[in-house]
Design a protein around this motif. Structure first.
Motif, PDB file in Angstrom:
ATOM      1  N   ALA A 177       0.831  -1.212   0.000  1.00 24.56           N
ATOM      2  CA  ALA A 177       0.000   0.000   0.000  1.00 24.56           C
ATOM      3  C   ALA A 177       0.860   1.255   0.000  1.00 24.56           C
ATOM      4  CB  ALA A 177      -0.950  -0.007   1.193  1.00 24.56           C
ATOM      5  N   VAL A 178       1.954   1.235   0.752  1.00 27.05           N
ATOM      6  CA  VAL A 178       2.870   2.382   0.756  1.00 27.05           C
ATOM      7  C   VAL A 178       3.471   2.546  -0.634  1.00 27.05           C
ATOM      8  CG1 VAL A 178       5.053   3.276   1.677  1.00 27.05           C
ATOM      9  CG2 VAL A 178       3.380   2.237   3.221  1.00 27.05           C
ATOM     10  N   PHE A 179       3.898   1.430  -1.241  1.00 23.48           N
ATOM     11  CA  PHE A 179       4.440   1.483  -2.599  1.00 23.48           C
ATOM     12  C   PHE A 179       3.422   2.106  -3.548  1.00 23.48           C
ATOM     13  CE2 PHE A 179       4.726  -0.088  -6.872  1.00 23.48           C
ATOM     14  CZ  PHE A 179       6.057   0.072  -7.194  1.00 23.48           C
ATOM     15  N   ALA A 180       2.176   1.610  -3.533  1.00 23.56           N
ATOM     16  CA  ALA A 180       1.148   2.092  -4.451  1.00 23.56           C
ATOM     17  C   ALA A 180       0.886   3.581  -4.270  1.00 23.56           C
ATOM     18  CB  ALA A 180      -0.141   1.290  -4.278  1.00 23.56           C
ATOM     19  N   GLU A 181       0.762   4.027  -3.020  1.00 21.65           N
ATOM     20  CA  GLU A 181       0.489   5.445  -2.787  1.00 21.65           C
ATOM     21  C   GLU A 181       1.618   6.315  -3.323  1.00 21.65           C
ATOM     22  OE1 GLU A 181       0.346   8.396   0.974  1.00 21.65           O
ATOM     23  OE2 GLU A 181      -1.069   6.723   1.067  1.00 21.65           O
ATOM     24  N   ARG A 182       2.845   5.906  -3.066  1.00 18.61           N
ATOM     25  CA  ARG A 182       3.984   6.690  -3.523  1.00 18.61           C
ATOM     26  C   ARG A 182       4.150   6.605  -5.035  1.00 18.61           C
ATOM     27  NH1 ARG A 182       8.308   7.564   0.897  1.00 18.61           N
ATOM     28  NH2 ARG A 182       6.982   7.757   2.727  1.00 18.61           N
ATOM     29  N   PHE A 183       3.906   5.438  -5.627  1.00 16.59           N
ATOM     30  CA  PHE A 183       3.936   5.292  -7.077  1.00 16.59           C
ATOM     31  C   PHE A 183       2.905   6.222  -7.705  1.00 16.59           C
ATOM     32  CE2 PHE A 183       2.427   3.579 -11.039  1.00 16.59           C
ATOM     33  CZ  PHE A 183       3.567   3.145 -11.700  1.00 16.59           C
ATOM     34  N   ASN A 184       1.689   6.172  -7.199  1.00 16.19           N
ATOM     35  CA  ASN A 184       0.589   6.953  -7.767  1.00 16.19           C
ATOM     36  C   ASN A 184       0.761   8.454  -7.559  1.00 16.19           C
ATOM     37  OD1 ASN A 184      -0.542   4.575  -8.670  1.00 16.19           O
ATOM     38  ND2 ASN A 184      -1.947   4.400  -6.942  1.00 16.19           N
ATOM     39  N   SER A 185       1.576   8.853  -6.596  1.00 11.44           N
ATOM     40  CA  SER A 185       1.822  10.281  -6.367  1.00 11.44           C
ATOM     41  C   SER A 185       2.664  10.887  -7.483  1.00 11.44           C
ATOM     42  CB  SER A 185       2.543  10.494  -5.033  1.00 11.44           C
ATOM     43  OG  SER A 185       3.926  10.154  -5.146  1.00 11.44           O
ATOM     44  N   GLY A 186       3.401  10.030  -8.205  1.00  7.39           N
ATOM     45  CA  GLY A 186       4.298  10.522  -9.249  1.00  7.39           C
ATOM     46  C   GLY A 186       5.628  11.017  -8.710  1.00  7.39           C
ATOM     47  N   ASP A 187       5.828  10.939  -7.406  1.00 10.67           N
ATOM     48  CA  ASP A 187       7.044  11.433  -6.759  1.00 10.67           C
ATOM     49  C   ASP A 187       8.093  10.313  -6.736  1.00 10.67           C
ATOM     50  OD1 ASP A 187       9.050  12.272  -4.976  1.00 10.67           O
ATOM     51  OD2 ASP A 187       7.621  13.253  -3.634  1.00 10.67           O
ATOM     52  N   ALA A 188       9.044  10.379  -7.663  1.00 11.41           N
ATOM     53  CA  ALA A 188      10.064   9.332  -7.782  1.00 11.41           C
ATOM     54  C   ALA A 188      10.924   9.227  -6.530  1.00 11.41           C
ATOM     55  CB  ALA A 188      10.936   9.589  -9.013  1.00 11.41           C
ATOM     56  N   THR A 189      11.201  10.340  -5.884  1.00 11.96           N
ATOM     57  CA  THR A 189      12.018  10.328  -4.667  1.00 11.96           C
ATOM     58  C   THR A 189      11.284   9.603  -3.544  1.00 11.96           C
ATOM     59  OG1 THR A 189      13.104  12.377  -5.321  1.00 11.96           O
ATOM     60  CG2 THR A 189      13.237  11.765  -2.997  1.00 11.96           C
ATOM     61  N   ALA A 190      10.004   9.878  -3.395  1.00 11.08           N
ATOM     62  CA  ALA A 190       9.204   9.200  -2.369  1.00 11.08           C
ATOM     63  C   ALA A 190       9.127   7.705  -2.657  1.00 11.08           C
ATOM     64  CB  ALA A 190       7.805   9.806  -2.299  1.00 11.08           C
ATOM     65  N   LEU A 191       8.983   7.338  -3.931  1.00 13.65           N
ATOM     66  CA  LEU A 191       8.928   5.922  -4.286  1.00 13.65           C
ATOM     67  C   LEU A 191      10.256   5.232  -3.985  1.00 13.65           C
ATOM     68  CD1 LEU A 191       7.370   3.566  -5.494  1.00 13.65           C
ATOM     69  CD2 LEU A 191       8.149   4.327  -7.757  1.00 13.65           C
ATOM     70  N   ALA A 192      11.357   5.884  -4.265  1.00 10.06           N
ATOM     71  CA  ALA A 192      12.681   5.295  -4.028  1.00 10.06           C
ATOM     72  C   ALA A 192      12.888   4.951  -2.555  1.00 10.06           C
ATOM     73  CB  ALA A 192      13.770   6.246  -4.505  1.00 10.06           C
ATOM     74  N   GLN A 193      12.234   5.667  -1.657  1.00 14.51           N
ATOM     75  CA  GLN A 193      12.384   5.421  -0.214  1.00 14.51           C
ATOM     76  C   GLN A 193      11.775   4.100   0.231  1.00 14.51           C
ATOM     77  OE1 GLN A 193      10.559   8.935   1.336  1.00 14.51           O
ATOM     78  NE2 GLN A 193      12.353  10.217   0.960  1.00 14.51           N
ATOM     79  N   VAL A 194      10.953   3.483  -0.618  1.00 12.93           N
ATOM     80  CA  VAL A 194      10.318   2.214  -0.294  1.00 12.93           C
ATOM     81  C   VAL A 194      11.306   1.052  -0.477  1.00 12.93           C
ATOM     82  CG1 VAL A 194       8.352   0.693  -0.841  1.00 12.93           C
ATOM     83  CG2 VAL A 194       8.077   3.161  -0.924  1.00 12.93           C
ATOM     84  N   TYR A 195      12.472   1.344  -1.032  1.00 13.40           N
ATOM     85  CA  TYR A 195      13.497   0.333  -1.308  1.00 13.40           C
ATOM     86  C   TYR A 195      14.720   0.530  -0.419  1.00 13.40           C
ATOM     87  CZ  TYR A 195      10.994  -0.654  -5.642  1.00 13.40           C
ATOM     88  OH  TYR A 195      10.043  -1.016  -6.563  1.00 13.40           O
ATOM     89  N   GLU A 196      15.344  -0.587  -0.026  1.00 13.39           N
ATOM     90  CA  GLU A 196      16.657  -0.501   0.616  1.00 13.39           C
ATOM     91  C   GLU A 196      17.654   0.009  -0.419  1.00 13.39           C
ATOM     92  OE1 GLU A 196      18.005  -4.134   2.378  1.00 13.39           O
ATOM     93  OE2 GLU A 196      16.570  -3.982   4.017  1.00 13.39           O
ATOM     94  N   GLU A 197      18.766   0.547   0.062  1.00 14.29           N
ATOM     95  CA  GLU A 197      19.774   1.114  -0.833  1.00 14.29           C
ATOM     96  C   GLU A 197      20.270   0.111  -1.873  1.00 14.29           C
ATOM     97  OE1 GLU A 197      24.182   3.017  -0.508  1.00 14.29           O
ATOM     98  OE2 GLU A 197      22.767   3.477   1.084  1.00 14.29           O
ATOM     99  N   ALA A 198      20.487  -1.136  -1.500  1.00 16.20           N
ATOM    100  CA  ALA A 198      21.022  -2.144  -2.419  1.00 16.20           C
ATOM    101  C   ALA A 198      19.926  -3.059  -2.968  1.00 16.20           C
ATOM    102  CB  ALA A 198      22.101  -2.958  -1.717  1.00 16.20           C
ATOM    103  N   ALA A 199      18.692  -2.595  -2.990  1.00 11.11           N
ATOM    104  CA  ALA A 199      17.566  -3.414  -3.442  1.00 11.11           C
ATOM    105  C   ALA A 199      17.704  -3.817  -4.905  1.00 11.11           C
ATOM    106  CB  ALA A 199      16.260  -2.656  -3.234  1.00 11.11           C
ATOM    107  N   VAL A 200      16.973  -4.881  -5.242  1.00 13.32           N
ATOM    108  CA  VAL A 200      16.928  -5.398  -6.604  1.00 13.32           C
ATOM    109  C   VAL A 200      15.483  -5.342  -7.086  1.00 13.32           C
ATOM    110  CG1 VAL A 200      17.230  -7.467  -8.033  1.00 13.32           C
ATOM    111  CG2 VAL A 200      18.880  -6.946  -6.233  1.00 13.32           C
ATOM    112  N   LEU A 201      15.296  -4.842  -8.312  1.00 13.02           N
ATOM    113  CA  LEU A 201      14.011  -4.874  -9.003  1.00 13.02           C
ATOM    114  C   LEU A 201      14.198  -5.763 -10.226  1.00 13.02           C
ATOM    115  CD1 LEU A 201      11.098  -3.758  -9.679  1.00 13.02           C
ATOM    116  CD2 LEU A 201      12.270  -1.964 -10.970  1.00 13.02           C
ATOM    117  N   VAL A 202      13.214  -6.599 -10.515  1.00 13.67           N
ATOM    118  CA  VAL A 202      13.284  -7.465 -11.689  1.00 13.67           C
ATOM    119  C   VAL A 202      12.196  -7.002 -12.668  1.00 13.67           C
ATOM    120  CG1 VAL A 202      13.321  -9.846 -12.511  1.00 13.67           C
ATOM    121  CG2 VAL A 202      14.044  -9.332 -10.167  1.00 13.67           C
ATOM    122  N   PRO A 203      12.488  -5.988 -13.507  1.00 15.34           N
ATOM    123  CA  PRO A 203      11.459  -5.451 -14.405  1.00 15.34           C
ATOM    124  C   PRO A 203      11.022  -6.438 -15.480  1.00 15.34           C
ATOM    125  CG  PRO A 203      13.563  -4.377 -14.806  1.00 15.34           C
ATOM    126  CD  PRO A 203      13.739  -5.256 -13.603  1.00 15.34           C
TER     127      PRO A 203
END
Length: 138
Positions: free
Chosen positions: A13-39
């Protein structure tokens, strides 16, 4: 805007709210510094590449809807199974439909907040299989 998650169940839910806000900086905070995304299966992204992949989806201007299915927690680590969809008309007037079932790992940090360590939005989909789901836009 919602604070970072206090419980692993809250991370989607935090991810979705921040994603939907359009704020890339806020979305980035949902990840650890060394996180992995598998697009897309077989193509993990970290650091700037992770944030660029999320940014491409945010720029479409279509909100994400998340439906957590299961959360399994062991101490400071949790496995999240989350159905999600991005469906609507993009800023360019084109139809957008991207969906999947994520298999994600979140971890509680020293600050007590939960963040993604691994964000695998297409779950167990086989590499090269595009049936039913679509990869992140390039």
């Amino acid at each position: 805007m919602r604070a970072l998650a206090d419980r692993p169940e809250e991370v989607p839910a935090v991810f979705a709210e921040r994603f939907n806000s359009g704020d890339a900086t806020a979305l980035a905070q949902v990840y650890e510094e060394a996180a992995v995304l598998v697009p897309q299966p077989g193509a993990p992204a970290t650091g700037p590449d992770l944030h660029a992949a999320n940014g491409r989806l945010q720029k479409l201007g279509v909100p994400i809807v998340v439906r957590p299915r299961h959360v399994y927690r062991s101490g400071n680590v949790a496995l999240l199974i989350v159905d999600w969809v991005i469906d609507g008309t993009g800023r360019d007037g084109q139809a957008v439909h991207v969906q999947g079932t994520a298999t994600d790992i979140a971890r509680r940090g020293p600050d007590g907040r939960w963040r993604y360590v691994i964000d695998n939005p297409f779950g167990t989909r086989a590499q090269g299989n595009t049936t039913g789901d679509h990869n992140f836009p390039s």
